[in-house]
Write a protein that holds these residues in place. Structure first.
Motif, mmCIF file in Angstrom:
data_model
loop_
_atom_site.group_PDB
_atom_site.id
_atom_site.type_symbol
_atom_site.label_atom_id
_atom_site.label_comp_id
_atom_site.label_asym_id
_atom_site.label_seq_id
_atom_site.Cartn_x
_atom_site.Cartn_y
_atom_site.Cartn_z
ATOM 1 N N HIS A 1 14.451 21.880 -19.965
ATOM 2 C CA HIS A 1 15.217 22.645 -19.438
ATOM 3 C C HIS A 1 16.677 22.375 -19.684
ATOM 4 O O HIS A 1 17.190 21.372 -19.149
ATOM 5 N N GLU B 1 16.956 26.404 -30.715
ATOM 6 C CA GLU B 1 18.372 26.125 -30.041
ATOM 7 C C GLU B 1 18.819 25.026 -30.961
ATOM 8 O O GLU B 1 20.283 25.001 -30.880
ATOM 9 N N ASN C 1 12.292 31.593 -27.744
ATOM 10 C CA ASN C 1 11.885 31.451 -26.151
ATOM 11 C C ASN C 1 10.271 31.840 -26.123
ATOM 12 O O ASN C 1 9.918 33.018 -26.419
ATOM 13 N N GLU D 1 11.123 27.403 -13.465
ATOM 14 C CA GLU D 1 12.677 26.991 -13.408
ATOM 15 C C GLU D 1 13.269 27.786 -14.605
ATOM 16 O O GLU D 1 14.317 28.120 -14.651
ATOM 17 N N LYS D 2 12.182 28.377 -15.450
ATOM 18 C CA LYS D 2 12.669 29.012 -16.564
ATOM 19 C C LYS D 2 12.737 30.521 -16.298
ATOM 20 O O LYS D 2 12.283 31.034 -15.466
ATOM 21 N N LEU D 3 13.649 31.085 -16.970
ATOM 22 C CA LEU D 3 14.094 32.666 -16.539
ATOM 23 C C LEU D 3 12.807 33.624 -16.002
ATOM 24 O O LEU D 3 12.899 34.088 -14.947
ATOM 25 N N PRO E 1 18.837 35.549 -9.763
ATOM 26 C CA PRO E 1 20.159 34.914 -10.170
ATOM 27 C C PRO E 1 20.654 35.094 -11.598
ATOM 28 O O PRO E 1 20.151 34.117 -12.369
ATOM 29 N N VAL E 2 21.339 36.107 -12.073
ATOM 30 C CA VAL E 2 21.621 36.114 -13.554
ATOM 31 C C VAL E 2 22.684 35.564 -13.776
ATOM 32 O O VAL E 2 23.754 35.804 -13.371
ATOM 33 N N TYR E 3 22.812 34.700 -14.944
ATOM 34 C CA TYR E 3 23.965 34.074 -15.257
ATOM 35 C C TYR E 3 24.992 34.695 -15.979
ATOM 36 O O TYR E 3 24.564 35.656 -16.706
ATOM 37 N N ARG F 1 17.815 36.440 -25.866
ATOM 38 C CA ARG F 1 16.722 35.518 -26.318
ATOM 39 C C ARG F 1 15.895 36.282 -27.050
ATOM 40 O O ARG F 1 15.566 37.638 -26.864
ATOM 41 N N ASN G 1 19.160 39.388 -21.193
ATOM 42 C CA ASN G 1 18.512 38.877 -19.933
ATOM 43 C C ASN G 1 18.208 39.827 -18.942
ATOM 44 O O ASN G 1 17.506 40.033 -18.136
ATOM 45 N N ARG H 1 26.331 29.492 -17.035
ATOM 46 C CA ARG H 1 25.785 28.314 -17.546
ATOM 47 C C ARG H 1 26.866 27.872 -18.498
ATOM 48 O O ARG H 1 27.615 28.425 -19.324
ATOM 49 N N HIS I 1 26.855 28.394 -22.532
ATOM 50 C CA HIS I 1 26.037 29.283 -22.458
ATOM 51 C C HIS I 1 25.693 29.867 -24.069
ATOM 52 O O HIS I 1 26.610 30.726 -24.419
ATOM 53 N N TYR J 1 20.015 34.184 -29.585
ATOM 54 C CA TYR J 1 19.318 33.580 -30.425
ATOM 55 C C TYR J 1 18.263 34.587 -31.032
ATOM 56 O O TYR J 1 17.839 35.662 -30.430
ATOM 57 N N TYR K 1 21.296 26.414 -7.498
ATOM 58 C CA TYR K 1 21.688 27.820 -7.319
ATOM 59 C C TYR K 1 22.500 28.105 -5.970
ATOM 60 O O TYR K 1 23.058 29.389 -5.721
HETATM 61 P P1 TYD Z 1 15.929 29.519 -19.924
HETATM 62 O O1 TYD Z 1 14.726 30.086 -19.399
HETATM 63 O O2 TYD Z 1 16.207 28.530 -19.244
HETATM 64 O O3 TYD Z 1 15.701 29.387 -21.635
HETATM 65 P P2 TYD Z 1 16.837 29.075 -22.641
HETATM 66 O O4 TYD Z 1 18.132 28.341 -21.900
HETATM 67 O O5 TYD Z 1 16.321 27.764 -23.407
HETATM 68 O O6 TYD Z 1 17.129 30.012 -23.531
HETATM 69 O O7 TYD Z 1 17.105 30.820 -19.989
HETATM 70 C C1 TYD Z 1 16.809 31.975 -20.624
HETATM 71 C C2 TYD Z 1 18.031 32.854 -20.268
HETATM 72 O O8 TYD Z 1 18.161 33.246 -18.967
HETATM 73 C C3 TYD Z 1 19.353 32.135 -20.766
HETATM 74 O O9 TYD Z 1 20.309 32.919 -21.297
HETATM 75 C C4 TYD Z 1 19.868 31.672 -19.327
HETATM 76 C C5 TYD Z 1 19.558 33.010 -18.402
HETATM 77 N N1 TYD Z 1 19.058 32.329 -17.047
HETATM 78 C C6 TYD Z 1 19.415 33.001 -15.987
HETATM 79 O O10 TYD Z 1 20.277 33.891 -16.041
HETATM 80 N N2 TYD Z 1 19.099 32.892 -14.634
HETATM 81 C C7 TYD Z 1 18.134 31.873 -14.364
HETATM 82 O O11 TYD Z 1 17.972 31.477 -13.153
HETATM 83 C C8 TYD Z 1 17.613 31.006 -15.701
HETATM 84 C C9 TYD Z 1 16.761 29.985 -15.302
HETATM 85 C C10 TYD Z 1 18.282 31.288 -16.704
#
Ligand code: TYD
Ligand code: NAD
Length: 339
Positions: free
Chosen positions: A86, A127, A182, A191-193, A208-210, A217, A252, A276, A279, A283, A336
Motif C-alpha cells: 500500500h 507503478e 491496479n 485500505e485500497k480505493l 475520501p477522494v485525494y 488508474r 478516481n 497523497r 501522487h 497509469y 484520514y
Molecule cells: P490505491 O487503491 O491506493 O492504489 P494505487 O495508489 O496503488 O494506485 O489508490 C488508487 C487511487 O485512488 C490513487 O490515485 C489514490 C486514490 N485514493 C483516494 O483518492 N482515496 C483513498 O482513500 C485511497 C485509498 C486512494
C-alpha cells in the motif's frame, strides 16, 4: 508440478491460488505467508480442504526457513506475490517495504538458485514506470520504458525488478516478471480505493477522494491478472517482462461515482481530502506484448467486474467487518482524521 505462491493469504495471491487449484487440479500448491495485517487465513478457507494445497506460515526474509522449505518441497515454480503493497503506508514507514519487497525477493531467488527451481516469477507493478501526464491519452507504459518511481512502494518494487533481471543475467536464474495495473475484486483489503469506498458508502460515511479525484488508474479484474500469470509461467519467455492491463482507464472520481450509483447512495458522500504526497497522475498499460506472444486478453469488463465486486462485499460482510473491527480503526484514524 509443484508451485510455491508467496503472499497467498493476501488479495491477488489468494485469488491466484483459487485459480490454479481450479485450472490445474493435479498441481500441488504451497502458500508461504507470514500473515501481516493484510494476510488473512479466513481468505484461504476455500483452499484448505484441498489435498493439493498446503499453507506454511513464514516470512520470506527468513533465510533459514525459506531454504528449509525449498529443500523439503522441491518447487518447480515460484510465484512471488509477498509484499507490502500500500502506497500510503509506504509514505508513512518505508523500512518494511524495502525489507520485504527487496530483501525478501533476494532470499527467494537465492533459494531458487540453490534448489534448481525451473521458473521464478516476480509479480511486479506498473507503478515502476512512474506516471503519465493526464493530457496525453496517446501515451502508455511499455516494457522497454526506463524504471522510475514516485513512492517508497514503487521504488522497492522497481529495485526488486532490477534484482530479478540481474539474477537472470549473472546467474542464469530462469525468471519472468509481470507488471500489472491496479487490480480489483474479491478479498481486497479495505485500505485500497475500491473496497474502502464500498465499505464507507455502505456505512453512509464520507468517501475520501485525494486531491481533485482526476488521477487515472487502469483497472483490471483480479481473475484476469491470475490468468495472465498462469500463461506467463507456462509459456512466457525466460528473461522477459510482460505488462498486464486491459485498457480500462478511469478517474478516481468516476470510480467512486460508479460505486455510489450501484449501492444507491448520494454523491454528497464524496469528500475531497488532502492529496497523497507524490501522487502519480495516470497509469495506463500497453498490453500488446502479452497479447501478441501469449494470446492473453482480459475476460471481464469493468462494468461487470465492479458489479460482481460490490456484490461480493455485500455477500461477505463478515470477512471485512472482522478486519475493520481491529487495528484498522487506528490506521483509518491516523490516515484520514486530519487530512
Ligand atoms: P490505491 O487503491 O491506493 O492504489 P494505487 O495508489 O496503488 O494506485 O489508490 C488508487 C487511487 O485512488 C490513487 O490515485 C489514490 C486514490 N485514493 C483516494 O483518492 N482515496 C483513498 O482513500 C485511497 C485509498 C486512494
Ligand atoms: P496484499 O497486501 O493484499 O497481500 C500481500 C500478502 O503478502 C499478504 O498476505 C501478506 O501477509 C504477505 N506478506 C507481506 N510481507 C510478507 C513477508 N515478509 N513474508 C511473507 N509474506 C508476506 O497485496 P496484493 O494487492 O495481493 O499484491 C500482491 C502482489 O501484487 C504485490 O507484490 C504487489 O506489489 C503486486 N501488485 C498489486 C497490484 C494491486 O492492484 N493490488 C497491482 C499490481 C501488482
Amino acid at each position: 508440478m509443484k508451485v510455491l505462491v508467496t503472499g497467498g493469504a493476501g488479495f491477488i495471491g489468494s485469488n491466484f491460488i483459487f485459480y490454479m487449484l481450479d485450472k490445474h487440479p493435479d498441481y500441488d500448491v504451497v502458500c508461504l505467508d507470514c500473515l501481516t495485517y493484510c494476510g488473512n487465513m479466513k481468505t484461504l478457507d476455500p483452499a484448505m480442504a484441498n489435498d493439493h494445497f498446503k499453507f506454511v506460515k513464514g516470512d520470506v526474509t527468513d533465510r533459514e526457513l525459506v531454504f528449509k522449505l525449498f529443500e523439503e518441497e522441491k518447487f518447480d515454480v515460484v510465484v512471488n506475490f509477498a509484499a507490502e503493497s500500500h502506497v500510503d503506508r509506504s509514505i508513512e514507514d518505508p523500512g518494511v517495504f524495502l525489507r520485504t519487497n527487496i530483501l525478501g525477493t533476494q532470499v527467494l531467488m537465492d533459494a531458487s538458485r540453490e534448489y534448481g527451481v525451473g521458473r521464478f516469477h516476480q509479480v511486479g507493478t506498473d507503478e515502476v514506470y512512474g506516471d503519465l501526464p493526464l493530457d496525453r491519452p496517446d501515451l502508455f507504459f511499455t516494457e522497454d520504458m526506463p524504471l522510475t518511481a514516485s513512492s517508497p512502494y514503487s521504488a522497492s518494487k522497481a529495485s526488486a525488478d532490477l534484482l530479478v533481471m540481474a539474477y537472470h543475467r549473472t546467474y542464469g536464474l530462469p525468471v519472468t516478471i509481470s507488471r500489472c495495473s491496479n487490480n480489483y475484486g474479491p478479498y481486497q483489503f479495505p485500505e485500497k480505493l475500491i473496497p474502502l469506498m464500498i465499505k464507507n458508502a455502505l456505512a453512509d460515511e464520507p468517501l475520501p477522494v485525494y486531491g481533485t479525484g482526476e488521477n487515472v488508474r487502469d483497472w483490471l479484474y483480479v481473475e484476469d491478472h491470475c490468468k495472465a500469470i498462469d500463461m506467463i509461467i507456462h509459456d512466457g519467455k525466460v528473461g522477459e517482462v510482460y505488462n498486464i492491463g486491459g485498457h480500462n482507464e478511469k478517474s478516481n472520481l468516476d470510480v467512486v461515482k460508479t460505486i455510489l450509483r450501484q449501492v444507491g447512495k448520494p454523491e454528497s458522500l464524496i469528500t475531497f481530502v488532502g492529496d497523497r504526497k507524490g501522487h502519480d497522475l495516470r497509469y495506463a498499460i500497453d498490453p500488446a506484448k502479452i497479447h501478441a506472444e501469449l494470446g492473453w486478453l482480459p475476460d471481464t469488463k469493468f462494468d461487470d467486474g465492479i458489479r460482481q465486486t460490490i456484490q461480493w462485499y455485500l455477500d461477505n460482510r463478515s470477512w471485512w467487518e472482522e478486519i475493520i473491527s481491529g487495528e484498522y480503526q487506528e490506521y483509518y484514524e491516523k490516515m484520514y482524521s486530519n487530512r
